[in-house]
Design an enzyme around this catalytic site. Structure first.
Site, short mmCIF file in Angstrom:
data_model
loop_
_atom_site.label_atom_id
_atom_site.label_comp_id
_atom_site.label_asym_id
_atom_site.label_seq_id
_atom_site.Cartn_x
_atom_site.Cartn_y
_atom_site.Cartn_z
N ASN A 159 43.00 35.94 40.01
CA ASN A 159 41.60 35.55 39.88
C ASN A 159 40.89 35.91 41.16
O ASN A 159 40.93 35.17 42.15
CB ASN A 159 41.49 34.05 39.60
N GLU A 160 40.27 37.07 41.14
CA GLU A 160 39.61 37.59 42.33
C GLU A 160 38.27 36.89 42.53
O GLU A 160 37.78 36.21 41.62
CB GLU A 160 39.39 39.10 42.16
N PRO A 161 37.65 37.06 43.72
CA PRO A 161 36.33 36.49 43.94
C PRO A 161 35.40 36.83 42.78
O PRO A 161 35.38 37.95 42.29
CB PRO A 161 35.87 37.19 45.23
N SER A 163 35.60 34.87 40.02
CA SER A 163 36.19 34.19 38.85
C SER A 163 35.63 32.77 38.76
O SER A 163 35.54 32.08 39.77
CB SER A 163 37.71 34.10 39.00
#
Ligand code: GLP
Length: 636
Positions: A159-161, A163
């Site tokens: 879950n990258e920035p 999300s």
């Protein structure tokens, strides 16, 4: 009872453990307690598992408990967080294979109980597949314990920035920093998959209990932001703040940016040790944008440092004391200045010349961390020996090995001497590389040619730093030759080789790095084997007279209070150092482009030394072009 003040800035309960090993054993024991409890009633334990180097210690401990204590995992159901998209489960870097090798192959867990996202699902089918994954978690009764690591972007799972806290299992695009971090595993950033399947933040938040683990200095700043910052989608790990049953376990290095460690005077009553005073005064100077000598009593009191003032003030005295202390860390004589008073210098004047042994975990750690200082030591007449602990061959692209092998063959053709052992070896390397499947492991021949290339680069870099080839050693520690990134295991042979080196050289100064590294890295493993070797030899008289200095790692910066010796570099010395770094050509994976990320290790090295000089300057000390910092180390 927890001291609430102490945790005033922390929005997630965090425990600082002595070592990653301790932390992993603690979690493994929690997991096993739950499994035992559930096994009594034959009910399932549902675990949410992570990959990466962070949780591997837990897996080792679970395997040990299964084997030695007979705990059965037959009622355990697992869900892994994520998988790269578009790779098969047999791909060497797939999380499916990682989990099999690191855990499942060694337990009695039924295959049907293991759930790991499948990276080969048709693109059009991913949505339905991810929904099904969510349903499987629900059908199992939800996750009891979820284990998490944290990526340098602050991601959990993938879950990258960006999300959201409500996000569910889905296909995601990977951040460029994440790809850079995975570049070594995939033998180049260009090979790292662009997409991944991951459980969502919402999926993770639905777990009953969550443990987030963080080891090593590289995680410190992102961890502090996640724990102390405002919750934000820009930093997905911070969204964990809303979970009612979460705990963070971090080692000292990963926790080092938390306020309670970095600026403890803001959260509790402290004993003002000299390092704490230095840290507080330099922080105050930076925070109020004033050089140390201009700080006023009011600056101290208005910034939570009234207690320091009461005990060690007034400001005038404190300022001068700390200014002088920091001033005395600066020296152009890293090997000590002979025939001069050394009362206020970081190194002793005598003996002179000294034998200075520099340990470099991978070829180029030395020049990045202390290329300028190496030159100084040589210039000032010391006997400098650089020992490269590992061959670094895992990080050499195939194309470089082919180029080298072709050169051998071409040279032989020029001289009409094509039947030598070297030519045969070069030809076999060319054949192997020509037929090499993606990500296949290299044969010893290929690894040795790759190692030789790095030797050549290291020797030229050393020459640029003023060192002749005869002072350069290559240890090729076995743990590296046997292992792969994130999965190294030390053995007695590693320690023995280092012991041999120490006993032969008996240095007056020892420079090394890696103490703050994430435990699975080459640097951390080299540090551990060095430490074991030194402890074994701790009765040797030379050790009592040896000053040990830590130099910074490629991606690390010192805080001012950590620095015991600061060696300034002139503009020419800095240029020379950068020249040295550039000789490690195989490590420049791409040609210079406008994309900063592709080359930043080179820029980082330069910028980091410049930043340290700026820090000294801002504190009101002399203005230098760049500075290399060192921390004195004691074995006990
Ligand atoms: C990957 C994984 C994450 C993991 C992170 C950190 O991106 N998808 O789940 O937490 O890497 O990896 P490491 O534990 O090796 O530092």
């Amino acid at each position: 009872m927890k001291n609430i003040e102490f945790h005033r800035f922390e929005k997630i309960p965090a425990t600082i453990v002595n070592s990653s090993l301790d932390g992993c054993q603690q979690i493994a024991s929690e997991i096993c307690t739950l499994i035992k409890e559930r096994n009594l009633t034959q009910s399932p334990t549902v675990l949410g598992l992570a990959t990466g180097s962070t949780p591997t210690g837990i897996y080792r401990e679970l395997i040990r408990i299964h084997k030695e204590e007979g705990l059965s995992f037959s009622n355990v159901i697992t869900f892994n967080l994520d998988e790269y998209y578009n790779i098969t489960s047999s791909h060497p870097e797939s999380y499916n294979l990682f989990m099999q090798e690191q855990l499942f192959d060694h337990l009695d867990i039924p295959t049907k109980n293991i759930n790991i996202p499948d990276g080969t699902v048709e693109r059009t089918a991913t949505f339905a597949y991810c929904q099904d994954y969510e349903n499987r978690i629900l059908d199992a009764g939800g996750i009891d314990i979820q284990v998490l690591g944290i990526g340098r972007t602050g991601h959990i799972g993938f879950n990258e920035p960006g999300s959201s806290a409500q996000s569910r299992t889905r296909l995601v695009h990977l951040d460029s920093l994440t790809k850079k971090d995975a570049a070594r595993d995939f033998l180049g950033e260009e090979n790292v998959p662009r997409y991944a399947l991951t459980m969502g933040v919402g999926t993770i938040l639905d777990s009953e209990r969550i443990y987030l683990l963080a080891w090593g200095r590289s995680k410190a700043s992102i961890l502090a932001l996640a724990v102390e910052g405002e919750p934000s989608e820009a930093l997905p790990a911070s969204l964990l703040q809303s979970h009612p049953n979460i705990e963070i376990l971090a080692d000292q290095a990963a926790a080092s940016e938390l306020t309670r460690l970095k600026r403890p005077w803001l959260v509790r009553h402290v004993d003002w040790t000299s390092s704490l005073i230095r840290s507080a005064v330099s922080w105050l100077s930076a925070n109020s944008a004033k050089p140390i000598l201009k700080l006023l009593d009011d600056d101290y009191t208005e910034n939570g440092l009234a207690d320091l003032l009461t005990q060690h003030g007034p400001a005038y005295d404190l300022n001068i004391r700390i200014f002088n202390e920091i001033q005395h860390t600066l020296t152009g004589w890293p090997g000590g200045k002979t025939k001069s008073s050394d009362e206020r210098r970081p190194e002793r004047a005598e003996p002179h010349p000294k034998r200075s042994l520099i340990l470099a975990p991978e070829p180029f750690d030395d020049v990045i961390g202390m290329g300028g200082t190496i030159h100084r030591l040589v210039d000032q007449g010391h006997e400098v020996i650089v020992a490269y602990l590992t061959s670094g061959n895992l990080a050499v692209p195939d194309a470089d090995a082919s180029k080298a092998a072709e050169l051998v063959v071409d040279l032989a053709e020029l001289s009409d001497d094509c039947e030598t052992e070297e030519v045969r070896l070069a030809k076999s390397v060319l054949k192997e590389l020509g037929e090499k499947a993606d990500f296949a492991t290299d044969s010893p021949n290929v690894r040795s040619i790759k190692g030789l290339i790095r030797r050549g680069e290291a020797k030229i870099a050393c020459e640029i730093c003023g060192l002749s080839g005869s002072k350069v050693r290559f240890l090729s520690l076995p743990f590296y030759e046997r292992g792969k990134y994130r999965q190294f295991k030390l053995s007695g042979d590693d320690t023995d080789l280092l012991k041999g080196l120490f006993e032969e050289i008996q240095p007056h100064q020892l420079y090394f790095t890696g103490a703050l590294s994430e435990p699975s890295t080459v640097q951390a493993n080299c540090y551990q084997s060095m430490r074991r070797a030194l402890l074994d030899l701790s009765d040797s008289p030379w050790i009592q007279n040896c000053y040990m200095w830590q130099y910074r790692e490629a991606s690390q910066e010192w805080d001012i209070q950590e620095i015991d010796m600061a060696v300034p570099l002139s503009p020419t010395e800095l240029t020379n150092k950068i020249q040295g770094i550039y000789q490690h050509q195989t490590q420049r994976r791409q040609a210079p482009t406008s994309d900063r990320a592709s080359n930043d290790i080179w820029r980082q090295a330069e910028e980091c030394d410049r930043r340290l000089a700026e820090t000294y300057d801002n504190l009101g000390l002399a203005e230098y072009e760049a500075i290399e910092g060192f921390k004195r180390y004691s074995l006990i």
